[in-house]
Design a protein around this motif. Structure first.
Motif, PDB file in Angstrom:
ATOM      1  N   ILE B  15      77.752  76.452  57.721  1.00 37.06           N
ATOM      2  CA  ILE B  15      78.982  76.764  58.459  1.00 37.06           C
ATOM      3  C   ILE B  15      78.697  76.799  59.957  1.00 37.06           C
ATOM      4  O   ILE B  15      79.450  76.252  60.770  1.00 37.06           O
ATOM      5  CB  ILE B  15      79.567  78.112  57.970  1.00 37.06           C
ATOM      6  CG1 ILE B  15      80.146  77.942  56.565  1.00 37.06           C
ATOM      7  CG2 ILE B  15      80.638  78.620  58.937  1.00 37.06           C
ATOM      8  CD1 ILE B  15      80.562  79.241  55.900  1.00 37.06           C
ATOM      9  N   ARG B  70      80.091  87.114  64.190  1.00 36.78           N
ATOM     10  CA  ARG B  70      80.574  85.856  63.636  1.00 36.78           C
ATOM     11  C   ARG B  70      80.216  85.759  62.138  1.00 36.78           C
ATOM     12  O   ARG B  70      81.052  85.438  61.305  1.00 36.78           O
ATOM     13  CB  ARG B  70      79.952  84.704  64.436  1.00 36.78           C
ATOM     14  CG  ARG B  70      79.854  83.387  63.732  1.00 36.78           C
ATOM     15  CD  ARG B  70      81.118  82.616  63.827  1.00 36.78           C
ATOM     16  NE  ARG B  70      80.986  81.316  63.169  1.00 36.78           N
ATOM     17  CZ  ARG B  70      81.994  80.619  62.708  1.00 36.78           C
ATOM     18  NH1 ARG B  70      83.214  81.067  62.830  1.00 36.78           N
ATOM     19  NH2 ARG B  70      81.817  79.459  62.128  1.00 36.78           N
ATOM     20  N   GLU B  75      83.024  86.525  55.984  1.00 42.82           N
ATOM     21  CA  GLU B  75      83.359  87.060  54.662  1.00 42.82           C
ATOM     22  C   GLU B  75      84.658  87.863  54.666  1.00 42.82           C
ATOM     23  O   GLU B  75      84.971  88.509  53.677  1.00 42.82           O
ATOM     24  CB  GLU B  75      82.212  87.928  54.135  1.00 42.82           C
ATOM     25  CG  GLU B  75      80.842  87.268  54.168  1.00 42.82           C
ATOM     26  CD  GLU B  75      80.790  85.960  53.399  1.00 42.82           C
ATOM     27  OE1 GLU B  75      81.737  85.652  52.647  1.00 42.82           O
ATOM     28  OE2 GLU B  75      79.804  85.228  53.577  1.00 42.82           O
ATOM     29  N   ASP B  78      89.177  85.116  55.088  1.00 44.92           N
ATOM     30  CA  ASP B  78      90.018  84.512  54.048  1.00 44.92           C
ATOM     31  C   ASP B  78      89.752  85.082  52.660  1.00 44.92           C
ATOM     32  O   ASP B  78      89.873  84.373  51.666  1.00 44.92           O
ATOM     33  CB  ASP B  78      89.811  82.991  54.038  1.00 44.92           C
ATOM     34  CG  ASP B  78      90.445  82.347  55.245  1.00 44.92           C
ATOM     35  OD1 ASP B  78      91.669  82.436  55.390  1.00 44.92           O
ATOM     36  OD2 ASP B  78      89.709  81.774  56.057  1.00 44.92           O
ATOM     37  N   GLY B  79      89.369  86.337  52.615  1.00 47.29           N
ATOM     38  CA  GLY B  79      89.195  86.987  51.312  1.00 47.29           C
ATOM     39  C   GLY B  79      87.953  86.565  50.549  1.00 47.29           C
ATOM     40  O   GLY B  79      87.866  86.777  49.336  1.00 47.29           O
ATOM     41  N   THR B  80      86.983  85.976  51.236  1.00 45.36           N
ATOM     42  CA  THR B  80      85.770  85.554  50.523  1.00 45.36           C
ATOM     43  C   THR B  80      84.932  86.760  50.095  1.00 45.36           C
ATOM     44  O   THR B  80      84.109  86.646  49.187  1.00 45.36           O
ATOM     45  CB  THR B  80      84.921  84.614  51.397  1.00 45.36           C
ATOM     46  OG1 THR B  80      84.787  85.191  52.694  1.00 45.36           O
ATOM     47  CG2 THR B  80      85.573  83.258  51.523  1.00 45.36           C
ATOM     48  N   ASP B  82      86.016  89.398  48.542  1.00 50.29           N
ATOM     49  CA  ASP B  82      86.387  89.682  47.153  1.00 50.29           C
ATOM     50  C   ASP B  82      85.765  88.657  46.206  1.00 50.29           C
ATOM     51  O   ASP B  82      85.285  89.011  45.123  1.00 50.29           O
ATOM     52  CB  ASP B  82      87.916  89.645  46.984  1.00 50.29           C
ATOM     53  CG  ASP B  82      88.567  90.949  47.441  1.00 50.29           C
ATOM     54  OD1 ASP B  82      87.831  91.933  47.634  1.00 50.29           O
ATOM     55  OD2 ASP B  82      89.793  90.959  47.606  1.00 50.29           O
ATOM     56  N   ALA B  83      85.795  87.403  46.623  1.00 51.93           N
ATOM     57  CA  ALA B  83      85.223  86.351  45.766  1.00 51.93           C
ATOM     58  C   ALA B  83      83.727  86.586  45.568  1.00 51.93           C
ATOM     59  O   ALA B  83      83.200  86.371  44.472  1.00 51.93           O
ATOM     60  CB  ALA B  83      85.492  84.981  46.380  1.00 51.93           C
ATOM     61  N   LEU B  84      83.048  87.032  46.609  1.00 56.78           N
ATOM     62  CA  LEU B  84      81.611  87.323  46.475  1.00 56.78           C
ATOM     63  C   LEU B  84      81.382  88.476  45.505  1.00 56.78           C
ATOM     64  O   LEU B  84      80.444  88.453  44.707  1.00 56.78           O
ATOM     65  CB  LEU B  84      81.009  87.683  47.831  1.00 56.78           C
ATOM     66  CG  LEU B  84      80.527  86.533  48.715  1.00 56.78           C
ATOM     67  CD1 LEU B  84      79.983  87.075  50.033  1.00 56.78           C
ATOM     68  CD2 LEU B  84      79.460  85.697  48.026  1.00 56.78           C
ATOM     69  N   ARG B  85      82.252  89.475  45.587  1.00 59.18           N
ATOM     70  CA  ARG B  85      82.111  90.621  44.677  1.00 59.18           C
ATOM     71  C   ARG B  85      82.345  90.195  43.227  1.00 59.18           C
ATOM     72  O   ARG B  85      81.817  90.812  42.299  1.00 59.18           O
ATOM     73  CB  ARG B  85      83.089  91.739  45.058  1.00 59.18           C
ATOM     74  CG  ARG B  85      82.700  92.420  46.373  1.00 59.18           C
ATOM     75  CD  ARG B  85      83.841  93.246  46.922  1.00 59.18           C
ATOM     76  NE  ARG B  85      84.076  94.444  46.147  1.00 59.18           N
ATOM     77  CZ  ARG B  85      85.191  95.176  46.244  1.00 59.18           C
ATOM     78  NH1 ARG B  85      86.161  94.818  47.073  1.00 59.18           N
ATOM     79  NH2 ARG B  85      85.341  96.254  45.522  1.00 59.18           N
ATOM     80  N   LEU B  86      83.163  89.150  43.035  1.00 56.28           N
ATOM     81  CA  LEU B  86      83.432  88.677  41.670  1.00 56.28           C
ATOM     82  C   LEU B  86      82.369  87.683  41.187  1.00 56.28           C
ATOM     83  O   LEU B  86      82.395  87.278  40.029  1.00 56.28           O
ATOM     84  CB  LEU B  86      84.805  88.005  41.604  1.00 56.28           C
ATOM     85  CG  LEU B  86      86.025  88.913  41.787  1.00 56.28           C
ATOM     86  CD1 LEU B  86      87.305  88.091  41.809  1.00 56.28           C
ATOM     87  CD2 LEU B  86      86.100  89.965  40.693  1.00 56.28           C
TER      88      LEU B  86
END
Lengths: 223, 225
Positions: B15, B70, B75, B78-80, B82-86
């Motif tokens: 990124i 930065r 994280e 854009d809600g990433t 939560d996605a990482l936690r899942l």
């Protein structure tokens, strides 16, 4: 297709209260959802639908009551629950500076999916994401394309419980049809699906079971 | 655990490579800080040479804050988070991966800033041992700053006004790194008669403490954010 066999309801909520700060977003919810069911959650804005889905994902702990997913406690066994759950929320869960393919592959790898690149391409194909978009960074996609990509990142993880919060928002007709087909296929394979939506007619076609939430409580239940 | 950490680090660096924020914004800021220090000290080369280690590390810390901010924001935009936690990735691996990515960025920044102080301030590395001390200090400091930065980035992540809160919370914690790294560079540049390797050992101790604390506490902070 994977088949799942559970001896307990996939979702089992007993008198669940959930707080957002001091605000009771859920006020004593009881709910059982069995394997392979598709359930529509409806209700006005602020009714508690999103909180209910996030609680089922193990992202919000209940303030009181009992919440079990796959028979697992959402607080003490949150990590085991989360690995088996897929959530589409209001945020995309995408990295804007990665391409569509890189995003889907990343989430496949993060969920230990075998052959992540092939699985990612298959998931993108199922959501109707054109091949030419695969190498485009997410920041350059339209809202609808982002939504499709977001759904593909969930599909590639092959969750056993799908938690979808307004999943049709931003999708065109073709995208909506693809998503509906995915939901029905997943349910046929034994996955359980909870859909929070205001599109009652569309989601109503997917499932006869509708739950209405208002003020954080279940106010009606139609099966 | 290490494989997942590499996955996170690779993602963050990819990124960064694509957005080039560190090289287009953070690095110019750091160079600007070096130039402004020179103006503030009346561009007096002997004075600048004497104060090179301190000015260098202040510039690195200020610029490093931007890189940490930065990486933290990646994280949360854009809600990433939560996605990482899942995902199946352990919080400790996420911490380690993000720490590694920030370390690499800081190291790249430090290499370019070392060239900057050699050119602008007339600083000189006086021996091979001095060069080795400089290199090892840079690596260890980067790890220490990145470990503390990743941890405090997660601590402030869910708080409104996190951009201003992070420096206030992080800079005091990084003071030991600043002092140790400056003393070590004093020895490497020959600007003060100190035992740089002893200061490096102390720096290493701080880095290990931050790293250990981060590995243990990151999961809790991730949940709260």
């Amino acid at each position: 297709m994977r088949q799942y066999v559970y001896t307990v309801p996939v979702v089992q909520l007993r008198d669940v209260v959930a707080l957002l700060g001091r605000f009771p977003a859920l006020a004593g919810v009881d709910l059982d959802v069995d394997e392979g069911e598709v359930v529509l959650l409806q209700g006005p804005n602020g009714a508690g639908k999103t909180t209910l889905l996030r609680l089922c994902a193990g992202l919000i702990p209940p303030a009181s009551g009992e919440a079990r997913i796959f028979g697992l406690d959402v607080v003490s066994q949150a990590r085991q629950v989360r690995r088996r759950v897929g959530l589409i929320g209001h945020a995309t869960g995408l990295y804007r500076d990665l391409t569509v393919l890189e995003n889907v592959v990343f989430w496949a790898r993060a969920s230990r999916v075998d052959n992540p690149v092939d699985a990612a391409k298959a998931a993108m194909d199922r959501m109707g994401i054109e091949t030419r978009l695969a190498d485009l960074v997410v920041d350059r996609l339209s809202a609808g394309q982002r939504r499709r990509t977001s759904i593909a990142t969930m599909v590639v993880r092959r969750p056993e419980l799908w938690l979808l919060d307004e999943p049709h928002a931003g999708l065109d007709q073709s995208g909506r049809d693809k998503l509906d087909a995915l939901i029905l296929d997943a349910a046929a394979a034994g996955a359980t699906v909870l859909v929070a939506s205001h599109e009652l007619e569309r989601v109503g076609r997917l499932s006869p079971r509708e739950i209405t939430i208002a003020g954080g409580a279940v106010v009606s239940h139609v099966s | 655990m290490f494989r997942d950490a590499l996955l996170i680090a690779e993602k963050d660096l990819r990124i960064e490579a694509r957005s080039r924020v560190v090289f287009s914004q953070v690095l110019p800021f750091a160079i600007l800080a070096l130039v402004l220090f020179a103006f503030a000290l009346n561009a007096d080369r002997p004075v600048l040479r004497d104060f090179t280690p301190g000015l260098f590390w202040v510039a690195v810390l200020f610029a490093g804050l931007l890189a940490i901010q930065r990486t933290t924001n990646l994280e949360h935009d854009d809600g990433t988070n939560d996605a990482l936690r899942l995902s199946a990735i352990e919080p400790a691996s996420i911490f380690l991966g993000k720490m590694m990515a920030i370390s690499v960025q800081l190291l790249a920044l430090e290499v370019l800033l070392i060239i900057g102080v050699l050119v602008f301030y007339g600083a000189a590395i006086e021996s091979v041992a001095g060069g080795a001390l400089l290199a090892v200090t840079s690596v260890v400091s980067s790890v220490g700053v990145a470990a503390a930065g990743t941890l405090y980035g997660a601590l402030t992540a869910g708080i409104r006004g996190r951009e201003t809160l992070l420096p206030i919370l992080l800079l005091p914690v990084l003071a030991p790194v600043l002092i140790s790294a400056t003393r070590s560079f004093d020895d490497a540049f020959g600007s003060a008669a100190v035992n740089g390797w002893a200061w490096l050992a102390l720096l290493g101790l701080f880095a290990v403490v931050y790293l250990t604390f981060g590995l243990l506490a990151y999961g809790i902070l991730l949940e709260e954010s």
